[in-house]
Structures are given as C-alpha cells and as structure tokens.
Design a protein around this motif. Structure first.
Motif, PDB file in Angstrom:
ATOM      1  N   LYS A 103      68.399  52.721  93.617  1.00  0.00           N
ATOM      2  CA  LYS A 103      68.364  52.394  92.191  1.00  0.00           C
ATOM      3  C   LYS A 103      69.743  52.004  91.666  1.00  0.00           C
ATOM      4  O   LYS A 103      69.872  51.116  90.832  1.00  0.00           O
ATOM      5  CB  LYS A 103      67.834  53.592  91.394  1.00  0.00           C
ATOM      6  N   ALA A 107      70.729  48.536  89.821  1.00  0.00           N
ATOM      7  CA  ALA A 107      71.336  48.527  88.484  1.00  0.00           C
ATOM      8  C   ALA A 107      72.663  47.767  88.500  1.00  0.00           C
ATOM      9  O   ALA A 107      72.958  46.991  87.576  1.00  0.00           O
ATOM     10  CB  ALA A 107      71.547  49.959  88.010  1.00  0.00           C
ATOM     11  N   VAL A 179      61.819  43.523  78.589  1.00  0.00           N
ATOM     12  CA  VAL A 179      62.968  44.190  79.194  1.00  0.00           C
ATOM     13  C   VAL A 179      62.584  44.853  80.512  1.00  0.00           C
ATOM     14  O   VAL A 179      63.346  44.832  81.480  1.00  0.00           O
ATOM     15  CB  VAL A 179      63.547  45.240  78.220  1.00  0.00           C
ATOM     16  N   SER A 180      61.371  45.408  80.566  1.00  0.00           N
ATOM     17  CA  SER A 180      60.929  46.093  81.786  1.00  0.00           C
ATOM     18  C   SER A 180      60.709  45.126  82.943  1.00  0.00           C
ATOM     19  O   SER A 180      60.711  45.530  84.107  1.00  0.00           O
ATOM     20  CB  SER A 180      59.635  46.864  81.514  1.00  0.00           C
ATOM     21  N   SER A 199      66.246  43.940  71.915  1.00  0.00           N
ATOM     22  CA  SER A 199      66.137  44.060  73.370  1.00  0.00           C
ATOM     23  C   SER A 199      67.476  44.438  74.005  1.00  0.00           C
ATOM     24  O   SER A 199      67.513  45.049  75.068  1.00  0.00           O
ATOM     25  CB  SER A 199      65.630  42.751  73.981  1.00  0.00           C
ATOM     26  N   ILE A 202      67.895  48.200  74.393  1.00  0.00           N
ATOM     27  CA  ILE A 202      67.045  48.744  75.460  1.00  0.00           C
ATOM     28  C   ILE A 202      67.638  48.438  76.835  1.00  0.00           C
ATOM     29  O   ILE A 202      67.647  49.271  77.730  1.00  0.00           O
ATOM     30  CB  ILE A 202      65.610  48.193  75.352  1.00  0.00           C
ATOM     31  N   ILE A 203      68.148  47.202  76.997  1.00  0.00           N
ATOM     32  CA  ILE A 203      68.771  46.821  78.271  1.00  0.00           C
ATOM     33  C   ILE A 203      69.957  47.724  78.560  1.00  0.00           C
ATOM     34  O   ILE A 203      70.116  48.241  79.679  1.00  0.00           O
ATOM     35  CB  ILE A 203      69.224  45.338  78.226  1.00  0.00           C
ATOM     36  N   GLU A 204      70.799  47.922  77.559  1.00  0.00           N
ATOM     37  CA  GLU A 204      71.987  48.756  77.756  1.00  0.00           C
ATOM     38  C   GLU A 204      71.613  50.200  78.037  1.00  0.00           C
ATOM     39  O   GLU A 204      72.245  50.870  78.887  1.00  0.00           O
ATOM     40  CB  GLU A 204      72.881  48.664  76.522  1.00  0.00           C
ATOM     41  N   LYS A 205      70.566  50.699  77.386  1.00  0.00           N
ATOM     42  CA  LYS A 205      70.124  52.072  77.627  1.00  0.00           C
ATOM     43  C   LYS A 205      69.598  52.227  79.043  1.00  0.00           C
ATOM     44  O   LYS A 205      69.893  53.206  79.731  1.00  0.00           O
ATOM     45  CB  LYS A 205      69.038  52.442  76.611  1.00  0.00           C
ATOM     46  N   ASN A 206      68.808  51.248  79.507  1.00  0.00           N
ATOM     47  CA  ASN A 206      68.217  51.324  80.855  1.00  0.00           C
ATOM     48  C   ASN A 206      69.278  51.260  81.959  1.00  0.00           C
ATOM     49  O   ASN A 206      69.137  51.889  83.003  1.00  0.00           O
ATOM     50  CB  ASN A 206      67.222  50.195  81.059  1.00  0.00           C
ATOM     51  N   LEU A 207      70.338  50.488  81.724  1.00  0.00           N
ATOM     52  CA  LEU A 207      71.337  50.277  82.770  1.00  0.00           C
ATOM     53  C   LEU A 207      72.542  51.223  82.705  1.00  0.00           C
ATOM     54  O   LEU A 207      73.406  51.178  83.571  1.00  0.00           O
ATOM     55  CB  LEU A 207      71.825  48.820  82.722  1.00  0.00           C
ATOM     56  N   SER A 209      71.963  54.660  81.585  1.00  0.00           N
ATOM     57  CA  SER A 209      71.470  56.042  81.646  1.00  0.00           C
ATOM     58  C   SER A 209      71.293  56.497  83.088  1.00  0.00           C
ATOM     59  O   SER A 209      71.224  55.689  84.003  1.00  0.00           O
ATOM     60  CB  SER A 209      70.141  56.153  80.900  1.00  0.00           C
TER      61      SER A 209
END
Length: 209
Positions: A103, A107, A179-180, A199, A202-207, A209
C-alpha cells in the motif's frame, strides 16, 4: 502550491486552494510509478490465451515415413511441432498475471504522479457543480470555458455524479472518475487534471493517512 478556484464559466471565484506538499509537491519516485502502472496493466490482462500442444492435436499417430533410407530427417506422427498443423512447443497457457503491491508503494506512486502534474502546471481546480441534465454539448462548452478543449482531460469528482458522467461518456478526450477510482495510470495518461474543490481534500486525506 496555491491555485485559483474557477467556476463553470472559467471565471475566478476569488478563492484559492492550497495543494498539500506531501501529496502534490514530493520528489517523484519513478520506480514506484513503474511498479504501480505495471500492476494496473497486469491486473487488466485476461490471461485466457491458449494454444494446443502435441498431445491435444487431433490426428493420426501413424509414422509418416520409414525411419531410414529416405535421405531426410526422421518423421514421427503428423502432430509433430515441426509440421504445419502440428502442436506448438511451449505454447501459452491460461494464467493469472496479477501480483500484489504494498500500500505504501502504491500511495507513493500516486503522490509522484500528482506531483508531476503539479510541476507541469497541468492541474485545474473548479468549484463543485452539478448538471441539470446529461448533455455532451454543455460539457464541451464547460471544457472550452476552462480552456481545456483539445486536451486529454481526467476529471476527478468526490463521488458519483450521473449527469456529469453521462455528459462526458462519448468523448474520447475526457474521462470522469471518482476519488476512489483514481490511480497512477489514469493520472499519467491524462494531459491535464481537473479537480473539483471538494475532491482535493479527500485525495489528500487518502494519501496522507
């Protein structure tokens, strides 16, 4: 990195959005990009290729010519790989090409791809919007107002939007993803990245966290 937020008509809204350096400003890792794209392409392969080997060919097993005295090479049955219509030696067999990737590597690859787009000034930010009906003509006008017509666009939405998706579905130069669904291959394949205001978070949070 700060970018102006535009509206549907391509006009500045007076707001600015700051792109997180941990996502859009890293030193790109080309090897991570290579691995992620390789995995994406491998996972798309069906792997259903198949050729018949000698034992799977239908044909007589009679010896074609006598062992000696012909002046030529020895001949077995008609299914020999050296004869036209014979079986294939070490031919392809059905297989699964997919492989796993950590993962953190995935990322890193996505952050690297986004950083490349940021360095190329190929990111446009538009405020969240909706369409009243699925109309390709309206979407083309929208692209023209944003000065993105003629470019290969990847538009990233925070969630599914049926009317926006249907409006761009028939256009070869535009792809709509959530985003997903965003991945390294799609980011690199696009000439320009169109992000909606919500969006980005959300992108920044996903990458991160």
């Amino acid at each position: 990195m700060e970018l102006n937020v535009l509206n549907k008509k391509g006009e500045e809204t007076g707001r600015k959005v700051t792109l997180h350096d941990a996502v859009f400003g890293i030193e790109p890792n080309d090897h991570a990009i290579y691995l992620d794209v390789k995995q994406y392409m491998a996972n798309r392969r069906q792997g259903t290729h198949k050729s018949k080997e000698r034992s799977e060919i239908t044909g007589s097993t009679r010896k074609l010519i006598r062992q000696k005295g012909s002046g030529g090479a020895r001949r077995g049955d008609i299914k020999s790989p050296v004869l036209v219509g014979g079986g294939r030696v070490f031919g392809p067999k059905p297989r699964d090409y997919s492989f796993k990737l950590n993962k953190k590597v995935k990322a890193l690859a996505r952050k690297s791809a986004l950083s490349y787009k940021a360095k190329e000034n190929a990111i446009t930010v538009v405020e969240d919007f909706n369409m009243e009906a699925p109309k390709t003509k309206d979407f083309l006008t929208f692209m023209k107002d944003l000065k993105l017509d003629g470019k290969k666009i990847l538009m990233v939405l925070p969630e599914n939007n049926k009317f926006v998706y249907l409006s761009a579905r028939n256009l070869k130069s535009a792809k709509i993803v959530t985003v997903s669904e965003l991945n390294t291959y799609k980011v690199l394949d696009a000439g320009s990245l169109l992000l909606t205001e919500s969006s980005i978070a959300i992108i920044e949070k996903n990458l991160t966290s």
